[in-house]
Enzyme design. Structure first.
Site, PDB file in Angstrom:
ATOM      1  N   HIS A  34       0.742  -1.189  -0.089  1.00  0.00           N
ATOM      2  CA  HIS A  34       0.177  -0.184   0.006  1.00  0.00           C
ATOM      3  C   HIS A  34       1.074   1.193   0.041  1.00  0.00           C
ATOM      4  O   HIS A  34       2.309   1.288  -0.102  1.00  0.00           O
ATOM      5  CB  HIS A  34      -0.942   0.046   1.246  1.00  0.00           C
ATOM      6  N   GLY A  36       1.939   3.017   2.143  1.00  0.00           N
ATOM      7  CA  GLY A  36       2.877   3.135   3.248  1.00  0.00           C
ATOM      8  C   GLY A  36       4.313   2.577   2.670  1.00  0.00           C
ATOM      9  O   GLY A  36       5.657   3.003   2.980  1.00  0.00           O
ATOM     10  N   HIS A  37       3.981   1.366   2.117  1.00  0.00           N
ATOM     11  CA  HIS A  37       5.168   0.512   1.370  1.00  0.00           C
ATOM     12  C   HIS A  37       5.869   1.398   0.368  1.00  0.00           C
ATOM     13  O   HIS A  37       7.173   1.544   0.304  1.00  0.00           O
ATOM     14  CB  HIS A  37       4.966  -0.757   0.975  1.00  0.00           C
ATOM     15  N   GLU A 150       7.537   3.563  10.323  1.00  0.00           N
ATOM     16  CA  GLU A 150       7.606   3.964  11.783  1.00  0.00           C
ATOM     17  C   GLU A 150       6.062   3.451  12.315  1.00  0.00           C
ATOM     18  O   GLU A 150       6.029   3.730  13.754  1.00  0.00           O
ATOM     19  CB  GLU A 150       7.704   5.539  12.088  1.00  0.00           C
ATOM     20  N   ASP A 152       5.342   0.482  12.655  1.00  0.00           N
ATOM     21  CA  ASP A 152       5.739  -0.659  13.706  1.00  0.00           C
ATOM     22  C   ASP A 152       6.877  -0.120  14.283  1.00  0.00           C
ATOM     23  O   ASP A 152       8.262  -0.429  14.220  1.00  0.00           O
ATOM     24  CB  ASP A 152       6.326  -1.800  12.939  1.00  0.00           C
ATOM     25  N   VAL A 178       2.141   6.563   7.169  1.00  0.00           N
ATOM     26  CA  VAL A 178       1.167   7.180   5.959  1.00  0.00           C
ATOM     27  C   VAL A 178       0.021   6.651   6.518  1.00  0.00           C
ATOM     28  O   VAL A 178      -0.643   5.542   6.844  1.00  0.00           O
ATOM     29  CB  VAL A 178       1.544   6.552   4.516  1.00  0.00           C
ATOM     30  N   LEU A 186      -1.963   3.224   7.286  1.00  0.00           N
ATOM     31  CA  LEU A 186      -2.355   2.246   6.412  1.00  0.00           C
ATOM     32  C   LEU A 186      -1.572   0.922   6.995  1.00  0.00           C
ATOM     33  O   LEU A 186      -0.529   1.000   7.552  1.00  0.00           O
ATOM     34  CB  LEU A 186      -1.510   2.496   5.239  1.00  0.00           C
ATOM     35  N   ARG A 189      -3.382  -5.330   7.193  1.00  0.00           N
ATOM     36  CA  ARG A 189      -4.225  -6.038   7.991  1.00  0.00           C
ATOM     37  C   ARG A 189      -5.651  -5.288   7.947  1.00  0.00           C
ATOM     38  O   ARG A 189      -6.546  -5.604   8.175  1.00  0.00           O
ATOM     39  CB  ARG A 189      -3.953  -5.983   9.289  1.00  0.00           C
TER      40      ARG A 189
HETATM   41  O1  PAF Z   1       7.249  -5.075   8.528  1.00  0.00           O
HETATM   42  C1  PAF Z   1       7.213  -6.149   7.980  1.00  0.00           C
HETATM   43  O2  PAF Z   1       6.602  -6.191   6.708  1.00  0.00           O
HETATM   44  C2  PAF Z   1       8.067  -7.268   8.323  1.00  0.00           C
HETATM   45  O3  PAF Z   1       7.794  -7.307   9.880  1.00  0.00           O
HETATM   46  C3  PAF Z   1       9.323  -7.425   7.982  1.00  0.00           C
HETATM   47  C4  PAF Z   1      10.320  -6.278   8.434  1.00  0.00           C
HETATM   48  C5  PAF Z   1       9.395  -7.225   6.573  1.00  0.00           C
HETATM   49  C6  PAF Z   1      10.036  -8.796   8.355  1.00  0.00           C
HETATM   50  O4  PAF Z   1       9.226  -9.776   7.871  1.00  0.00           O
END
Ligand code: PAF
Length: 282
Positions: A34, A36-37, A150, A152, A178, A186, A189
């Protein structure tokens, strides 16, 4: 964008890039990408010459009964998004490539202290799984810089600590959360939420914002956190935790100024997390 599934061609390609003097920027993901990525990819482009993304739904970081099987796998769509965002190389291994001896026999990385409590308390072993796979990806890709969201917050702290403790020569870039227009952070899940849960979900961020305002105005933390928990429950969440920590995740003391509010809360079977940084008054 090239997609590689095996380790040998990945190593060859990256050795060649290093020989050409390219700065390698890594974006590890579990796919189902999404905005965020894509912000991580944008940051990687700013910081490196060759952007390498990985997609691996890492079984080691899922506990028994968690959503490993349900986790969305959308490789073809992800490839299009990554290519459009300017990623040049995707590594998408399967589980047997990463863990050829199986999960039980696998060497693991454990990061003490910062892995404990918060999500580490609710999801025993989760951060061992994250730390193990991220360490492995750092060894396979040998990036100059790696970008993590951030959202996570604890994961980012675990990764920063493992890099420091193991003296790994990689720079870690944290990328701001984001959010959807209504404030929901975002997350892959979010796709599990039905329409009524999706309508409730922004209350998580709204609660953090209200708490930040109260704490920055000098509210007593325990009382403010109790109000926050009540507010989440009233909105329909089952909270796992709502905590105030120092920015480095150590306990808050009378001298703490830079702090962070962290929350995990469930809507049905979907667990959402969020966090908000703040400055505590003197
Ligand atoms: O944040 C994630 O998507 C995952 O925890 C990661 C850092 C790719 C490790 O599997």
């Amino acid at each position: 964008m090239r997609t590689l599934h095996e380790i040998a061609p990945l190593r060859e390609t990256l050795d060649d890039a290093r020989r050409r003097g390219l700065r390698i920027a890594l974006v590890p993901t579990m796919g189902n990408l999404h905005e965020g990525h894509l912000a991580l990819v944008a940051e990687a482009r700013r910081r490196g010459d060759l952007v390498v993304a990985t997609i691996f739904v890492n079984p080691m970081q899922f506990g028994p009964g968690e959503d490993l099987d349900a986790y969305p796998r959308t490789l073809a769509e992800d490839q299009h998004k990554l290519e459009a965002a300017g990623c040049q190389l995707l590594f998408a291994p399967d589980s047997a490539t990463i863990y050829p001896r199986g999960l039980e026999a696998q060497t693991r990385v454990y990061v003490p202290e910062v892995s404990e409590g918060l999500c580490g308390g609710d999801r025993p072993g989760h951060f061992d799984g994250v730390a193990t796979v991220v360490t492995m990806l750092f060894h396979l890709v040998q990036p100059d810089v790696a970008c993590f969201g951030e959202k996570d917050y604890q994961q980012l702290a675990v990764i920063r600590r493992l890099v420091a403790d193991l003296h790994l020569p990689v720079e870690i870039a944290g990328v701001p959360i984001v959010r959807a227009e209504d404030g929901l952070a975002l997350s892959s899940r979010n796709g599990y939420l039905d329409a009524s849960q999706r309508a409730i979900a922004p209350a998580l961020y709204a609660t953090l914002c209200a708490l930040r305002e109260a704490l920055e105005d000098g509210a007593e933390p325990d009382a403010a956190l109790a109000d926050g928990l009540a507010r989440l429950e009233k909105a329909g969440f089952a909270p796992d935790y709502l905590e105030l920590r120092a920015a480095d995740l150590s306990p808050v003391t009378t001298t703490t100024r830079q702090a962070v509010l962290l929350a995990a809360a469930r809507l049905g079977t979907t667990r959402l997390i969020d966090n908000l940084s703040l400055t505590l008054p003197r």
